[in-house]
Design an enzyme around this catalytic site. Structure first.
Site, PDB file in Angstrom:
ATOM      1  CB  SER A 272     -13.594 -34.397 -35.707  1.00  0.00           C
ATOM      2  OG  SER A 272     -12.220 -34.719 -35.837  1.00  0.00           O
TER       3      SER A 272
ATOM      4  CD  GLU B 124      -8.732 -17.051 -31.426  1.00  0.00           C
ATOM      5  OE1 GLU B 124      -9.366 -16.002 -31.208  1.00  0.00           O
ATOM      6  OE2 GLU B 124      -9.127 -18.178 -31.087  1.00  0.00           O
TER       7      GLU B 124
ATOM      8  CE  LYS C  46     -11.599 -26.176 -35.441  1.00  0.00           C
ATOM      9  NZ  LYS C  46     -10.945 -27.480 -35.767  1.00  0.00           N
TER      10      LYS C  46
HETATM   11  C1  LIG Z   1     -10.183 -28.280 -34.925  1.00  0.00           C
HETATM   12  C2  LIG Z   1     -10.369 -29.711 -35.118  1.00  0.00           C
HETATM   13  C3  LIG Z   1     -10.381 -30.612 -34.025  1.00  0.00           C
HETATM   14  C4  LIG Z   1     -10.097 -30.190 -32.617  1.00  0.00           C
HETATM   15  O1  LIG Z   1     -11.027 -29.333 -32.055  1.00  0.00           O
HETATM   16  P1  LIG Z   1     -12.056 -29.783 -30.940  1.00  0.00           P
HETATM   17  O2  LIG Z   1     -12.616 -28.512 -30.442  1.00  0.00           O
HETATM   18  O3  LIG Z   1     -11.286 -30.537 -29.887  1.00  0.00           O
HETATM   19  O4  LIG Z   1     -13.052 -30.652 -31.583  1.00  0.00           O
HETATM   20  C5  LIG Z   1     -10.638 -31.949 -34.273  1.00  0.00           C
HETATM   21  N1  LIG Z   1     -10.852 -32.396 -35.532  1.00  0.00           N
HETATM   22  C6  LIG Z   1     -10.830 -31.584 -36.603  1.00  0.00           C
HETATM   23  C7  LIG Z   1     -11.076 -32.150 -37.947  1.00  0.00           C
HETATM   24  C8  LIG Z   1     -10.593 -30.212 -36.436  1.00  0.00           C
HETATM   25  O5  LIG Z   1     -10.578 -29.401 -37.503  1.00  0.00           O
END
Ligand SMILES: *Cc1c(COP(=O)(O)O)cnc(C)c1O
Length: 405
Positions: A388, A123, A101
């Site tokens: 992610s 938000e 993010k």
């Molecule tokens: C917020 C989040 C997501 C989901 O958000 P996307 O916009 O779909 O990438 C995925 N993995 C993690 C670790 C997150 O914090």
């Protein structure tokens, strides 16, 4: 590469179009006042993203503050268990603050600075977006107002503390169900009142144009790095690329690097407890076309055509729609969207931790679980998964609900 009549060599020139459409999805469905604010952001972004000063400043931030490039790791023990397919992960868990993010939040913060804005407004639901944005605001010396439902504030105490320590104002929203939807409304209201001094920062490839495009562009660093790293590690491209899809930002970042390559691409949605409405958040798999939060996409609707209640064990994936570009790639068939349920994700969470020494975020565990399933259907080849984020935020919850597996 051409797929279903779309030239992927020139894809990023053509999509979105000047009105923010990916095919029929996207656009700007908001009040005229907010439309003017979005136009200002669009214009600024198009000017700034071509400026060498902006580009070199963002590059420096990526390297010296975020710790990029993040590595790719080969998962030797997991691959060995699954047969003849090699599994690799792009380590966004090693990005500063522990997830992808920050890639778009630093871009949004830098844009705010160039536009001369004093304050960032947003938000947050589970608090992940709020923490990444509060980090960016602190870095750039901007004020930061984060709107959060009273119910979520109680549930997400550590993230609330993080935002406060980073200097953000966490503004409690108490009306209605006091969760994410009310927080979105309150944040938009505050923004409409003061958009000359503020910028609204959306946390995924969602919302009105230019956000789906801009957030994708800021996340594309993931796909650009991953493609180069994978080529230099193995001498080839991966056979398949996999990422989880909530709003879809980590997935778009990764996928954008491979759309023009002969690589199979998979987006993984959360099936939660099962396929009944209300038990999952697999919007592309089970949803239909509709407008919410300022854009047209594929969404899960209740009997009144409103956004349906959604559920997933991972709070970052429980959103009733996905970004318009995913809806477009879904209809084109360029990306295949499939589902993983809570149990499969929990299983992958423990498997990755025990076999590889990496505790993944529950969101990312969906992508890992899918890669494990996919590997069993392939006789050979390689799969690159976007990891992610890290799972520290999920540990207490997982142990309380599932025990140690
Ligand atoms: C917020 C989040 C997501 C989901 O958000 P996307 O916009 O779909 O990438 C995925 N993995 C993690 C670790 C997150 O914090």
């Amino acid at each position: 590469m051409i797929h279903n009549g779309i030239e992927f060599d020139t894809y990023f020139k053509n999509y979105p179009d000047e009105n923010g459409y990916f095919g029929k999805y996207g656009g700007v469905y908001i009040t005229p006042e907010l439309k003017a604010a979005m136009e200002e952001i669009t214009e600024a972004y198009f000017t700034i993203c071509k400026s060498s000063k902006f580009i070199s400043e963002l590059r420096k931030i990526r390297k010296e503050f975020q710790g990029r490039p993040t590595p790719i790791s080969y998962l030797e023990r997991l691959s060995g268990k699954l047969g003849n397919v090699q599994i690799y992960v792009k380590r966004e868990d090693l990005n500063h603050t522990g997830a992808h993010k920050l890639n778009h939040c630093m871009g949004e913060g830098l844009l705010a600075k160039y536009m001369g804005k004093k304050k960032i407004i947003a938000e947050t639901g589970a608090g992940q977006h709020g923490v990444a944005l509060a980090t960016a605001a602190a870095y750039f010396g901007l004020e930061c107002d984060i709107y959060m439902g009273a119910v979520d504030i109680k549930k997400q105490a550590p993230n609330v503390s993080r935002m406060k320590i980073l200097g953000a104002n966490v503004i409690e929203v108490t009306h209605g169900l006091a969760t994410l939807k009310e927080a979105v409304d309150a944040a938009f209201e505050a923004y409409a009142k003061d958009y000359k001094n503020c910028i609204y920062c959306i946390g995924s490839v969602l919302g009105p144009h230019p956000f789906p495009m801009m957030v994708r562009d800021f996340q594309s660093v993931v796909g650009i790095e991953a493609r180069e790293q994978f080529l230099s590690m193995t001498g080839e491209l991966p056979d398949a690329v996999v990422a989880c899809v909530g709003g879809g930002s980590n997935a778009m970042g990764m996928f954008s690097g491979f759309l023009n390559d002969p690589v199979d691409i998979y987006g993984v949605e959360p099936l939660g407890r099962g396929p009944a409405l209300g038990d999952h958040a697999a919007s592309l798999t089970y949803g239909t076309e509709g407008i919410m939060h300022g854009f047209n996409s594929i969404m899960l609707k209740d009997e009144n055509g409103e956004a349906a209640p959604v559920y997933s064990v991972s709070s970052g994936l429980d959103y009733p729609s996905s970004g318009p570009e995913h809806a477009f790639l879904h209809d084109l068939g360029r990306v295949k969207y499939d589902v993983i349920d809570d149990d499969e994700a929990i299983d992958a969470f423990f498997t990755l931790a025990k076999l590889e020494g990496i505790i993944p975020a529950l969101e990312s565990a969906h992508a890992v679980a899918y890669a494990m399933k996919l590997a069993k259907t392939m006789s050979h080849g390689s799969i690159l998964v976007n990891l992610s984020g890290r799972g520290d935020k999920d540990m207490d919850y997982v142990i309380e609900k599932y025990g140690i597996r």
